[in-house]
Design a protein around this motif. Structure first.
Motif, short mmCIF file in Angstrom:
data_model
loop_
_atom_site.label_atom_id
_atom_site.label_comp_id
_atom_site.label_asym_id
_atom_site.label_seq_id
_atom_site.Cartn_x
_atom_site.Cartn_y
_atom_site.Cartn_z
N GLU A 235 2.28 34.80 27.09
CA GLU A 235 1.86 35.32 25.87
C GLU A 235 0.89 36.51 26.23
N TYR A 236 0.43 36.94 27.54
CA TYR A 236 -0.29 38.02 27.94
C TYR A 236 0.46 38.86 28.98
N SER A 237 1.94 38.67 29.30
CA SER A 237 2.71 39.24 30.21
C SER A 237 3.87 39.47 30.03
N ASP B 64 -1.82 42.18 30.11
CA ASP B 64 -2.90 42.33 28.91
C ASP B 64 -4.24 41.64 29.37
#
Length: 176
Positions: free
Chosen positions: A55-57, A85
């Motif tokens: 979700e963040y990469s 992120d």
């Protein structure tokens, strides 16, 4: 060759090739330019690192070391550039050995030697659309309201009513 009146030869129809085949041929060169000989790592990133980290990469590029000779076979020892992120970079750095092991397990050989993290915003992702809900039948609405009558807390009652409406509105109506 004779055909009876019952047997008819169907005319050949023009059919389009599968869209996936066209997309793959169009994007192959773009992926290759970024070091991805196959797009699998891009499309299966959540499976490889897990949904929470994905979700963040996002993988951005694979940089392979220069070969001494032009040998055949898979290139090994790449540096995978991963855009991250926010503060998740620290966790990814900590989990780097496990992530590299999972990537190499996915490929089946030592494709990646290390990760290079680049902090910055991720490209926007398409959000899953919620299915359209059908309106509740009067009987369904009445049954939902009756089941919620014992609840005194107005906020909880409203939340449960919304939940019930979504659940009942998602399922097909039974009978008349």
């Amino acid at each position: 060759m004779t055909h009876s009146d019952d047997e008819r030869i169907a005319p050949k129809r023009f059919s389009l090739p599968p869209v996936g085949a066209r997309v793959a041929s169009l994007t192959r060169e773009i992926f290759r330019h970024r070091g991805f000989t196959q797009s699998h790592i891009l499309s299966r990133w959540p499976e490889i690192v897990g949904a929470d980290l994905a979700e963040y990469s996002a993988p951005e590029q694979m940089n392979f070391p220069r070969r001494a000779g032009e040998g055949r076979g898979p290139q090994i020892g790449a540096t995978l550039v991963v855009r991250v992120d926010g503060p998740i970079a620290l966790e990814i750095r900590h989990l780097e050995p496990q992530i590299v092991e999972r990537i190499n397990g996915f490929y089946g050989y030592q494709a990646v030697a290390r990760l290079k993290l680049v902090q910055g915003p991720l490209p926007p992702r398409a959000r899953a659309r919620r299915p359209a809900l059908r309106p509740l039948a009067p009987r369904e609405r009445e049954a939902l309201e009756q089941s919620l009558q014992p609840i005194a807390e107005p906020g909880l009652k409203a939340a449960l009513e919304r939940l019930g409406t979504r659940i009942l509105g998602r399922t097909p109506r039974k009978g008349p």
